[in-house]
Enzyme design. Structure first.
Site, PDB file in Angstrom:
ATOM      1  N   GLU A 139      13.197  -3.462  10.864  1.00  0.00           N
ATOM      2  CA  GLU A 139      12.828  -2.372   9.959  1.00  0.00           C
ATOM      3  C   GLU A 139      11.829  -1.472  10.693  1.00  0.00           C
ATOM      4  O   GLU A 139      10.851  -1.966  11.254  1.00  0.00           O
ATOM      5  CB  GLU A 139      12.176  -2.941   8.689  1.00  0.00           C
ATOM      6  N   GLU A 192      10.667  -8.012  -3.866  1.00  0.00           N
ATOM      7  CA  GLU A 192      11.156  -6.701  -3.390  1.00  0.00           C
ATOM      8  C   GLU A 192      10.664  -6.567  -1.961  1.00  0.00           C
ATOM      9  O   GLU A 192       9.484  -6.272  -1.725  1.00  0.00           O
ATOM     10  CB  GLU A 192      10.568  -5.576  -4.247  1.00  0.00           C
ATOM     11  N   LEU A 193      11.539  -6.803  -1.003  1.00  0.00           N
ATOM     12  CA  LEU A 193      11.077  -6.877   0.383  1.00  0.00           C
ATOM     13  C   LEU A 193      11.545  -5.666   1.195  1.00  0.00           C
ATOM     14  O   LEU A 193      11.819  -4.619   0.629  1.00  0.00           O
ATOM     15  CB  LEU A 193      11.545  -8.200   0.992  1.00  0.00           C
ATOM     16  N   SER A 204       6.528  -7.272   2.732  1.00  0.00           N
ATOM     17  CA  SER A 204       7.356  -7.549   3.908  1.00  0.00           C
ATOM     18  C   SER A 204       8.070  -8.893   3.781  1.00  0.00           C
ATOM     19  O   SER A 204       7.743  -9.719   2.921  1.00  0.00           O
ATOM     20  CB  SER A 204       6.468  -7.560   5.142  1.00  0.00           C
ATOM     21  N   TRP A 206       0.808  -1.215   0.000  1.00  0.00           N
ATOM     22  CA  TRP A 206       0.000   0.000   0.000  1.00  0.00           C
ATOM     23  C   TRP A 206       0.847   1.274   0.000  1.00  0.00           C
ATOM     24  O   TRP A 206       0.312   2.358  -0.165  1.00  0.00           O
ATOM     25  CB  TRP A 206      -0.872   0.010   1.278  1.00  0.00           C
ATOM     26  N   ASN A 207       2.162   1.186   0.226  1.00  0.00           N
ATOM     27  CA  ASN A 207       2.889   2.421   0.577  1.00  0.00           C
ATOM     28  C   ASN A 207       3.029   3.407  -0.589  1.00  0.00           C
ATOM     29  O   ASN A 207       2.989   4.606  -0.391  1.00  0.00           O
ATOM     30  CB  ASN A 207       4.238   2.099   1.237  1.00  0.00           C
ATOM     31  N   HIS A 222      -3.672  -6.446  -4.776  1.00  0.00           N
ATOM     32  CA  HIS A 222      -3.091  -5.305  -4.065  1.00  0.00           C
ATOM     33  C   HIS A 222      -3.300  -5.475  -2.561  1.00  0.00           C
ATOM     34  O   HIS A 222      -4.065  -6.343  -2.126  1.00  0.00           O
ATOM     35  CB  HIS A 222      -3.762  -4.012  -4.554  1.00  0.00           C
ATOM     36  N   ALA A 223      -2.606  -4.655  -1.769  1.00  0.00           N
ATOM     37  CA  ALA A 223      -2.816  -4.671  -0.319  1.00  0.00           C
ATOM     38  C   ALA A 223      -4.281  -4.332  -0.034  1.00  0.00           C
ATOM     39  O   ALA A 223      -4.880  -3.475  -0.707  1.00  0.00           O
ATOM     40  CB  ALA A 223      -1.894  -3.654   0.337  1.00  0.00           C
ATOM     41  N   SER A 224      -4.834  -4.981   0.973  1.00  0.00           N
ATOM     42  CA  SER A 224      -6.280  -4.890   1.196  1.00  0.00           C
ATOM     43  C   SER A 224      -6.747  -3.498   1.615  1.00  0.00           C
ATOM     44  O   SER A 224      -7.926  -3.179   1.471  1.00  0.00           O
ATOM     45  CB  SER A 224      -6.701  -5.914   2.246  1.00  0.00           C
ATOM     46  N   CYS A 277      10.362   1.626   1.533  1.00  0.00           N
ATOM     47  CA  CYS A 277      11.352   0.562   1.712  1.00  0.00           C
ATOM     48  C   CYS A 277      12.766   1.119   1.643  1.00  0.00           C
ATOM     49  O   CYS A 277      13.658   0.666   2.337  1.00  0.00           O
ATOM     50  CB  CYS A 277      11.148  -0.521   0.664  1.00  0.00           C
TER      51      CYS A 277
HETATM   52  P1  NAP Z   1       2.830  -6.858   3.529  1.00  0.00           P
HETATM   53  O1  NAP Z   1       2.021  -6.942   4.748  1.00  0.00           O
HETATM   54  O2  NAP Z   1       3.842  -7.895   3.275  1.00  0.00           O
HETATM   55  O3  NAP Z   1       1.808  -6.790   2.303  1.00  0.00           O
HETATM   56  C1  NAP Z   1       2.242  -6.736   0.956  1.00  0.00           C
HETATM   57  C2  NAP Z   1       1.286  -7.520   0.091  1.00  0.00           C
HETATM   58  O4  NAP Z   1       1.423  -8.904   0.405  1.00  0.00           O
HETATM   59  C3  NAP Z   1      -0.178  -7.197   0.324  1.00  0.00           C
HETATM   60  O5  NAP Z   1      -0.851  -7.285  -0.897  1.00  0.00           O
HETATM   61  C4  NAP Z   1      -0.625  -8.286   1.286  1.00  0.00           C
HETATM   62  O6  NAP Z   1      -2.002  -8.541   1.227  1.00  0.00           O
HETATM   63  C5  NAP Z   1       0.169  -9.458   0.784  1.00  0.00           C
HETATM   64  N1  NAP Z   1       0.438 -10.487   1.778  1.00  0.00           N
HETATM   65  C6  NAP Z   1       0.610 -10.338   3.107  1.00  0.00           C
HETATM   66  N2  NAP Z   1       0.882 -11.519   3.679  1.00  0.00           N
HETATM   67  C7  NAP Z   1       0.896 -12.439   2.686  1.00  0.00           C
HETATM   68  C8  NAP Z   1       1.110 -13.837   2.646  1.00  0.00           C
HETATM   69  N3  NAP Z   1       1.409 -14.521   3.736  1.00  0.00           N
HETATM   70  N4  NAP Z   1       1.050 -14.460   1.457  1.00  0.00           N
HETATM   71  C9  NAP Z   1       0.786 -13.776   0.345  1.00  0.00           C
HETATM   72  N5  NAP Z   1       0.556 -12.449   0.307  1.00  0.00           N
HETATM   73  C10 NAP Z   1       0.618 -11.785   1.475  1.00  0.00           C
HETATM   74  O7  NAP Z   1       3.605  -5.491   3.443  1.00  0.00           O
HETATM   75  P2  NAP Z   1       3.025  -4.036   3.597  1.00  0.00           P
HETATM   76  O8  NAP Z   1       2.773  -3.791   5.040  1.00  0.00           O
HETATM   77  O9  NAP Z   1       1.897  -3.797   2.657  1.00  0.00           O
HETATM   78  O10 NAP Z   1       4.253  -3.170   3.070  1.00  0.00           O
HETATM   79  C11 NAP Z   1       5.339  -2.868   3.864  1.00  0.00           C
HETATM   80  C12 NAP Z   1       6.535  -3.746   3.571  1.00  0.00           C
HETATM   81  O11 NAP Z   1       6.823  -3.760   2.191  1.00  0.00           O
HETATM   82  C13 NAP Z   1       7.781  -3.227   4.229  1.00  0.00           C
HETATM   83  O12 NAP Z   1       8.548  -4.279   4.733  1.00  0.00           O
HETATM   84  C14 NAP Z   1       8.511  -2.545   3.096  1.00  0.00           C
HETATM   85  O13 NAP Z   1       9.879  -2.370   3.285  1.00  0.00           O
HETATM   86  C15 NAP Z   1       8.191  -3.443   1.969  1.00  0.00           C
HETATM   87  N6  NAP Z   1       8.366  -2.748   0.705  1.00  0.00           N
HETATM   88  C16 NAP Z   1       9.395  -3.121  -0.122  1.00  0.00           C
HETATM   89  C17 NAP Z   1       9.620  -2.438  -1.307  1.00  0.00           C
HETATM   90  C18 NAP Z   1      10.742  -2.806  -2.236  1.00  0.00           C
HETATM   91  O14 NAP Z   1      10.709  -2.375  -3.370  1.00  0.00           O
HETATM   92  N7  NAP Z   1      11.731  -3.575  -1.824  1.00  0.00           N
HETATM   93  C19 NAP Z   1       8.783  -1.381  -1.640  1.00  0.00           C
HETATM   94  C20 NAP Z   1       7.767  -1.029  -0.782  1.00  0.00           C
HETATM   95  C21 NAP Z   1       7.560  -1.732   0.383  1.00  0.00           C
HETATM   96  P3  NAP Z   1      -3.017  -8.052   2.388  1.00  0.00           P
HETATM   97  O15 NAP Z   1      -2.939  -6.573   2.434  1.00  0.00           O
HETATM   98  O16 NAP Z   1      -4.329  -8.553   1.936  1.00  0.00           O
HETATM   99  O17 NAP Z   1      -2.506  -8.689   3.648  1.00  0.00           O
END
Ligand code: NAP
Length: 469
Positions: free
Chosen positions: A359, A228-229, A207, A130-131, A155-157, A262
């Site tokens: 993080e 991309e985590l 994440s 979502w960020n 997408h993120a919910s 990130c």
């Molecule tokens: P997140 O909780 O991991 O969610 C990202 C996406 O993954 C959402 O669509 C989420 O869906 C889905 N998801 C969550 N758990 C899952 C699972 N077990 N299996 C499959 N899909 C799953 O991360 P966030 O809170 O949205 O974003 C923050 C994180 O992203 C931070 O760690 C940040 O550093 C990282 N990030 C990395 C980059 C990069 O380019 N490296 C860029 C931006 C952000 P739901 O919303 O439905 O749970």
């Protein structure tokens, strides 16, 4: 259970969505697969024309699209508008360059002719955060579609309306039905979709735990992934740095997007001899930031995207303070409605504290003192993450050498880490693998095909070399 979009600046529910049924998901995957079968045969000019129309649309409708993002995830409106602009740039960039990036490459061998060709893979599932609700998606989609693939977005919910808007934009700009589909499903539904034979490959930005799940499910199904985590980028300030410029850029890098990036600088590692001077300037720059209604164009720090994320950040700060960190600025949620957190600077940091080890995804900046340059590099590498890094010094020769010692996917010297369509983007270690953007990004979701045409030189047959494999 329904999916809710909640305005994090007010706590109000803006919209409620019903998750897609299995039948709806199936229909979306079918449509995407059918679209792919046609799209793979289109010319780069046809694909580029779509991407150019999308860019034009994004620019023309920047204000409305930005408002949707701000309402759903709390980023300040000026940054939301800049994000939409950047998406347009990326669409144009790949419209212009995809053909050259994917042109056949002749290779001299024993063949009459042999070359490398880049073919599309099929329908790519994109699981996105979502960020940067538009940028993360377009960063993937522009190259993937230009390469001839189709896309399905989960997408993120908390940004479901943004997800539906992106689907609508592609449709209104004339994309064939199904070429870009959004599905509204929870993260728990992703593993089954990855296993579906209509999905060829998967990309996740999110994440570390989500990365583990997606990589496991994709490994089980033997599908290509790009991950991309998270990141915990070091911002290293050496004794000969321009401290005024470094402090200004430190504040920008840490506090943009309310700290939820990130590649935000997350650990400020400063050589002892300049630590006090840097910290004073950094605190002053952070203090000057205006916090408030994210729809206000003069505000620089809006709400965090969700209340639970704000609470998690506060836990990290409080645990670190209990372990001896000192609060130089902020240090707590802002009282009242909305998921606001005060811009925070912490000093007296040790490497066992959560704000160093984990993080921090919000407006919190820990300042760590290093004995000397080498110690600064050691501290920078003392992280499970390896996404980006910053180095501040006037000695560019030394900086070039030190860059080679930093374990990260990018190093920005005397500047702020930022993604750029012209440069590869991605991480090492627990920050993931694979690259987005540039020619490297567009080559992630292609079949790198060898084409060999005989007869072999000096041979009567058209067989390649005698030895198998
Ligand atoms: P997140 O909780 O991991 O969610 C990202 C996406 O993954 C959402 O669509 C989420 O869906 C889905 N998801 C969550 N758990 C899952 C699972 N077990 N299996 C499959 N899909 C799953 O991360 P966030 O809170 O949205 O974003 C923050 C994180 O992203 C931070 O760690 C940040 O550093 C990282 N990030 C990395 C980059 C990069 O380019 N490296 C860029 C931006 C952000 P739901 O919303 O439905 O749970």
């Amino acid at each position: 259970m329904s999916i809710e979009s909640i305005n994090p600046a007010t706590g109000e529910i803006i919209e409620t969505f019903t998750p897609y049924t299995t039948e709806q998901v199936n229909a979306a995957l079918d449509e995407a697969q059918q679209a792919f079968r046609q799209w793979r045969s289109t010319t780069f000019a046809e694909r580029g024309a779509l991407m150019t129309r999308v860019a034009t649309y994004l620019r023309a409708n920047k204000a409305e699209l930005a408002r949707v993002a701000t309402l759903e995830m709390g980023k300040v409106i000026a940054e939301a508008e800049a994000e939409v602009e950047k998406c347009a740039w990326n669409c144009e960039f790949y419209a212009e360059h995809a053909e050259a990036f994917l042109a056949d490459e002749p290779v001299a061998t024993n063949a009459a002719s042999s070359y490398i060709a880049y073919r599309p893979l099929g329908v790519v599932l994109a699981v996105m955060p979502w960020n940067f609700p538009y940028w993360q998606v377009i960063r993937f989609a522009a190259p993937a579609l230009m390469a001839g693939n189709a896309a399905v977005l989960k997408h993120a919910s908390n940004v479901s309306r943004c997800a539906l808007e992106i689907e609508r934009v592609f449709k209104e700009c004339g994309a064939p039905a199904g070429l870009f589909r959004t599905i509204l499903v929870p993260g728990s539904a992703v593993a089954d979709i990855i296993a579906d034979p209509r999905i060829a490959a998967v990309t996740l930005t999110g994440s570390e735990p989500a990365g583990v799940s997606v990589a496991s499910a994709s490994g089980h199904a033997l599908k290509k992934t790009v991950l991309e985590l998270g990141g915990s980028d070091a911002f290293i300030v050496l004794d000969d740095a321009d401290l005024d410029a470094a402090a200004q850029m430190a504040a920008r890098s840490r506090f943009q997007n309310c700290g939820q990036s990130c590649i935000a600088a997350k650990r400020f590692i400063v050589v002892e001899s300049v630590a006090d001077a840097f910290t004073e300037k950094f605190v002053a720059a952070a203090k000057a930031l205006r916090v408030g209604d994210p729809l206000d164009h003069d505000v620089q720090i809006g709400a965090m995207a969700r209340a639970d994320l704000r609470d998690e950040l506060d836990r990290q700060v409080r645990a670190s303070v209990q372990m001896g960190a000192q609060v130089a600025l902020g240090g707590a949620p802002i009282e009242g409605k909305g998921a606001f957190y005060a811009p925070t600077v912490l000093t007296g940091i040790t490497t066992d504290m959560p704000v160093f080890r984990e993080e921090t995804f919000g407006p919190v900046a820990p300042v760590i003192r290093a004995r000397d340059t080498q110690h600064a590099i050691e501290l920078a590498n003392d992280s499970t993450f390896g996404l980006g890094g910053n180095l501040w010094t006037r000695n560019i020769d030394r900086a070039r050498q030190l860059a080679g010692q930093i374990e990260s996917g990018n190093v920005f010297i005397n500047g702020m880490t930022a993604s750029d369509p012209r440069l590869p983007f991605g991480g090492v270690k627990h920050s993931g693998y694979g690259r987005e953007l540039s020619q490297f990004g567009i080559r992630e979701f292609v079949n790198i095909q060898t084409v060999w045409i005989g007869p072999a030189a000096g041979s009567a047959t058209a067989e390649p070399q005698a030895a198998a494999e």
